[in-house]
Design a protein around this motif. Structure first.
Motif, short mmCIF file in Angstrom:
data_model
loop_
_atom_site.label_atom_id
_atom_site.label_comp_id
_atom_site.label_asym_id
_atom_site.label_seq_id
_atom_site.Cartn_x
_atom_site.Cartn_y
_atom_site.Cartn_z
N PHE A 14 -31.48 22.55 -13.46
CA PHE A 14 -30.79 22.53 -12.19
C PHE A 14 -29.83 21.36 -12.16
O PHE A 14 -29.93 20.43 -12.95
N THR A 15 -28.88 21.43 -11.22
CA THR A 15 -27.83 20.43 -11.09
C THR A 15 -28.07 19.58 -9.86
O THR A 15 -28.46 20.10 -8.81
N VAL A 16 -27.84 18.29 -10.01
CA VAL A 16 -28.01 17.33 -8.92
C VAL A 16 -26.73 16.51 -8.78
O VAL A 16 -25.94 16.43 -9.73
N PRO A 17 -26.51 15.90 -7.62
CA PRO A 17 -25.30 15.09 -7.47
C PRO A 17 -25.39 13.72 -8.14
O PRO A 17 -24.37 13.12 -8.46
N ASN A 18 -26.61 13.20 -8.35
CA ASN A 18 -26.79 11.88 -8.95
C ASN A 18 -28.01 11.93 -9.87
O ASN A 18 -29.15 11.93 -9.40
N ILE A 19 -27.78 11.99 -11.15
CA ILE A 19 -28.86 12.20 -12.11
C ILE A 19 -29.83 11.02 -12.15
O ILE A 19 -31.03 11.20 -12.30
N ALA A 79 -19.34 16.14 -13.34
CA ALA A 79 -18.32 15.24 -12.81
C ALA A 79 -17.65 15.90 -11.61
O ALA A 79 -17.71 17.13 -11.45
N ASP A 80 -17.01 15.13 -10.79
CA ASP A 80 -16.32 15.65 -9.61
C ASP A 80 -14.87 16.01 -9.92
O ASP A 80 -13.98 15.79 -9.11
N ASN A 81 -14.62 16.58 -11.08
CA ASN A 81 -13.24 16.89 -11.47
C ASN A 81 -12.81 18.30 -11.06
O ASN A 81 -11.70 18.69 -11.34
N ILE A 82 -13.68 19.06 -10.41
CA ILE A 82 -13.33 20.39 -9.92
C ILE A 82 -13.89 20.57 -8.51
O ILE A 82 -14.83 19.88 -8.11
N ARG A 83 -13.32 21.49 -7.77
CA ARG A 83 -13.83 21.80 -6.42
C ARG A 83 -15.10 22.62 -6.56
O ARG A 83 -15.16 23.60 -7.30
N ARG A 84 -16.13 22.24 -5.82
CA ARG A 84 -17.40 22.98 -5.81
C ARG A 84 -18.16 22.62 -4.55
O ARG A 84 -17.79 21.70 -3.83
N SER A 85 -19.25 23.30 -4.33
CA SER A 85 -20.07 23.05 -3.15
C SER A 85 -20.85 21.75 -3.34
O SER A 85 -21.33 21.47 -4.43
N ASN A 86 -20.97 20.98 -2.30
CA ASN A 86 -21.75 19.75 -2.36
C ASN A 86 -23.11 19.90 -1.70
O ASN A 86 -23.79 18.91 -1.46
N THR A 87 -23.50 21.13 -1.40
CA THR A 87 -24.81 21.36 -0.81
C THR A 87 -25.61 22.28 -1.72
O THR A 87 -25.07 23.18 -2.37
#
Length: 171
Positions: A14-19, A79-87
């Motif tokens: 799974f993906t998290v905003p801060n590993i 990385a935040d180099n593309i637009r995606r959902s933050n939730t």
């Protein structure tokens, strides 16, 4: 016919905003162990889209792999180099998911979560009929918004008396 050579589940990814936050959370509260970290990964062609089904310009900052007792976790931070959902998706969303942990003492486990300032959703649900009779469960939230669950069934569940199928039992 099943996949030839299929054995057991290897990991949940799974993906998290801060590993770093996620790894610390699982070490501190679940006694999981960090086996290794690697990355970054990015591609100038379509490799990311072809192999991971993400935006071709998506970049992975880091991947952490943890021993989670009966299964492994593979945790991604993009990385935040593309637009995606933050939730995080909830259970009603396509791709919604949760990770459940078996506990021997539900009250003690819920008390621990609350004492640590971890959001618990409602109160434990005691299943009194149907195939899950004997199970108690409650959802809680990881700091990054992922739904997690505690489950307990010290005397088993009712389904065990009506089928020859045995589910994995962490007791």
């Amino acid at each position: 016919m099943a996949i030839p050579g299929l054995k057991k589940t290897d990991h949940i990814g799974f993906t998290v905003p801060n590993i770093d936050e996620a790894v610390e959370f699982f070490i501190k509260h679940f006694d999981f162990e960090l086996a290794y970290e690697f990355g970054p990964f990015a591609s100038d062609d379509n490799w990311m889209a072809e192999h991971l089904n993400v935006n071709p310009r998506a970049a992975i900052k880091k991947i952490a792999v943890m021993n989670a007792n009966s299964i492994n976790l593979e945790i991604f931070e993009y990385a935040d180099n593309i637009r995606r959902s933050n939730t995080a998706p909830n259970n009603a969303d396509i791709g919604g998911h949760h990770l459940a942990f078996y506990v021997e003492d539900m009250d003690a486990a819920v008390g621990y979560l609350k004492a640590q300032g971890i959001e618990v959703l409602g109160t434990p649900n005691v299943m009194t009929d149907g195939p899950t009779e004997g199970e108690t469960w409650v959802y809680f939230m990881a700091p990054w918004g992922m739904q997690l669950e505690l489950v307990s069934y010290p005397n088993g569940k009712a389904y065990e008396h009506s089928t020859s199928v045995s589910l994995f039992d962490p007791r």
